[in-house]
Design an enzyme around this catalytic site. Structure first.
Site, short mmCIF file in Angstrom:
data_model
loop_
_atom_site.label_atom_id
_atom_site.label_comp_id
_atom_site.label_asym_id
_atom_site.label_seq_id
_atom_site.Cartn_x
_atom_site.Cartn_y
_atom_site.Cartn_z
N HIS A 148 -4.50 -5.24 -0.73
CA HIS A 148 -4.41 -5.95 0.54
C HIS A 148 -4.96 -7.39 0.48
O HIS A 148 -6.00 -7.68 1.07
CB HIS A 148 -5.16 -5.17 1.62
CG HIS A 148 -4.56 -3.84 1.92
ND1 HIS A 148 -3.45 -3.69 2.70
CD2 HIS A 148 -4.92 -2.60 1.50
CE1 HIS A 148 -3.14 -2.40 2.79
NE2 HIS A 148 -4.01 -1.72 2.07
N CYS A 176 0.83 -1.20 0.00
CA CYS A 176 0.00 0.00 0.00
C CYS A 176 0.87 1.26 0.00
O CYS A 176 1.68 1.45 -0.91
CB CYS A 176 -0.97 -0.04 1.17
SG CYS A 176 -2.41 1.07 0.93
N GLU A 186 -3.76 -9.66 2.19
CA GLU A 186 -3.58 -10.17 3.56
C GLU A 186 -4.75 -9.83 4.47
O GLU A 186 -4.82 -10.34 5.60
CB GLU A 186 -2.27 -9.62 4.16
CG GLU A 186 -2.35 -8.21 4.71
CD GLU A 186 -2.32 -7.12 3.66
OE1 GLU A 186 -2.45 -5.92 4.02
OE2 GLU A 186 -2.18 -7.44 2.46
#
Length: 323
Positions: free
Chosen positions: A235, A142, A237
Site C-alpha cells: 500500500h 492487495c 497509497e
C-alpha cells in the site's frame, strides 16, 4: 493538470486543502482536452479514505485524469452510507458498455476466505473478463491483486501465521522498469495483509515479472509483460495514519494484533509516525499513468487486445464498431 472528480466528493475538500489540483465535473466538460478515464472499483468497507488516498496519488502528476467510481451489485457495503454510494458510485452494469484507459481494483477484507466463497466473486470474475477487452491497463491492489492473479493465471494465495503489518524495506529488482522510474534501490512500503502469494508460484508463469520484494514480507509488486497488468500486494497509497488506525481498531475490538513494525517512532503508539513512502507512492502511480498515457489510443474504440499468435502472446488492436 487537475484530477476530475464528482463535484461534492468528500475527497475533494481534503485534497484541495493539501494543494492538489481538483476539478469538478461541471468545469471539466467545458475543456477541450481528452482526459485519461480511470475507473476505480473500490471494494474497501470504508470507501471515503480509500477514495481520498487513490485520488491523491492519481492527481499528483501533470496529466488530467477523470475518475469514475464503480461498485459491485451483488454485495451492498455496510460501512458506507447508501446516500454516498448513490451519489458517487456507478454500479458495474452502468459502466460495462463503456471503455477506460485504466482500471484500479482495491483490496477487500475477505483475505482469509477462499476466493469462490466471496459473495461477489462471480461478479468480480465478470469484471476481470470485461476489463481485458474494455480497459487499456489495469492496476490491482492487495486482495484485488491476489484475486486477479488467481483468476488470470491460477496463482494461489496462502494464509500467513501472523498478519504482515508495518512498513518494510523492499528491494527494486528491475530498475529499468518504467513503473519504477525514479525509485531508490530500497523502498519503504506499508504492508497490511493476512495472506501472501509466493515467488515460486509467480515464477511458474513466464509472462509475470517480480519488481519489488522484501526479505521480511515477500513479493510486493508484479507486472504482466504481455497484458501490462500491475499487481501491487501492499500500500504505497496509504496515509501516514492508516496503519495506526488499523492497529487501534483491531486492538479496541480485542483482536490479536501486534504493533505495526518499523512504524511508530520507538514503537511508541503515542508518537506520530512519519510518512516515509509518500514520494514513492506518487512515483508509482505517476509512472503508471504516464505509461497509460503514452500507449492508450485517443479513440477508446480502438483498444489493445491480447491474442495468442502461433503459440506465443502478441499484442494487436481491435477496431470496435460503434453506432
Amino acid at each position: 493538470m487537475p484530477i476530475t472528480v464528482p463535484d461534492n466528493l468528500p475527497a475533494r475538500v481534503v485534497l484541495e486543502q493539501e494543494g492538489v489540483m481538483v476539478m469538478g465535473q461541471g468545469v471539466a466538460v467545458h475543456q477541450d482536452i481528452r482526459p485519461l478515464r480511470i475507473a476505480i472499483l473500490n471494494l474497501m468497507p470504508l470507501k471515503v479514505p480509500t477514495e481520498t488516498q487513490l485520488v491523491r496519488v492519481l492527481g499528483a502528476g501533470p496529466l488530467q485524469v477523470e475518475v469514475t467510481l464503480v461498485a459491485t451489485e451483488s454485495y451492498t457495503p455496510k460501512n458506507t452510507s447508501a446516500e454516498h454510494m448513490a451519489a458517487f458510485y456507478k454500479p458495474w452494469s452502468r459502466v460495462r458498455e463503456e471503455r477506460f484507459d485504466g482500471l484500479i481494483i482495491t483490496g477487500a477484507p475477505v483475505e482469509t476466505l477462499p476466493f469462490e466463497d466471496v459473495k461477489y466473486w462471480r461478479e468480480l470474475c465478470g469484471i476481470f473478463d470485461w476489463a481485458r477487452e474494455n480497459v487499456f491497463q489495469k492496476f490491482f491492489i492487495c486482495w484485488g491483486a491476489q484475486a486477479a492473479l488467481y483468476h488470470y493465471h491460477g496463482v494461489p494465495k496462502f494464509e500467513l501465521p501472523a498478519k504482515a503489518f508495518g512498513v518494510f524495506p523492499h528491494r527494486v529488482l528491475n530498475p529499468a522498469s518504467p513503473l519504477l522510474r525514479g525509485f531508490d534501490d530500497e523502498v519503504p512500503v506499508p504492508v497490511s495483509r493476512h495472506t501472501e502469494v509466493r515467488r515460486a508460484d509467480i515464477e511458474r508463469v513466464p509472462q509475470l515479472e517480480i519488481l519489488l520484494e522484501s526479505e521480511e514480507t515477500g513479493v510486493c509488486l508484479v507486472r504482466d509483460r504481455v497484458t501490462r497488468d500491475v499487481f501491487m500486494f501492499n500500500h504505497l497509497e496509504y496515509d501516514w495514519c492508516t496503519l495506526g488506525d488499523e492497529y487501534r481498531r483491531d486492538a479496541g475490538e480485542g483482536k490479536p494484533i501486534a504493533l505495526p513494525a518499523h512504524y511508530f517512532p520507538g514503537d511508541n503508539p503515542a508518537r506520530k509516525p512519519p510518512n516515509r513512502w509518500r514520494s514513492h507512492g506518487f512515483l508509482l502511480y505517476g509512472n503508471w499513468l504516464n505509461e497509460v498515457y503514452q500507449g492508450t489510443p485517443y479513440d477508446l474504440s480502438r483498444l489493445p487486445e491480447v491474442k495468442a499468435a502461433n503459440g506465443t502472446q502478441a499484442l494487436t488492436y481491435r477496431l470496435y464498431h460503434t453506432a
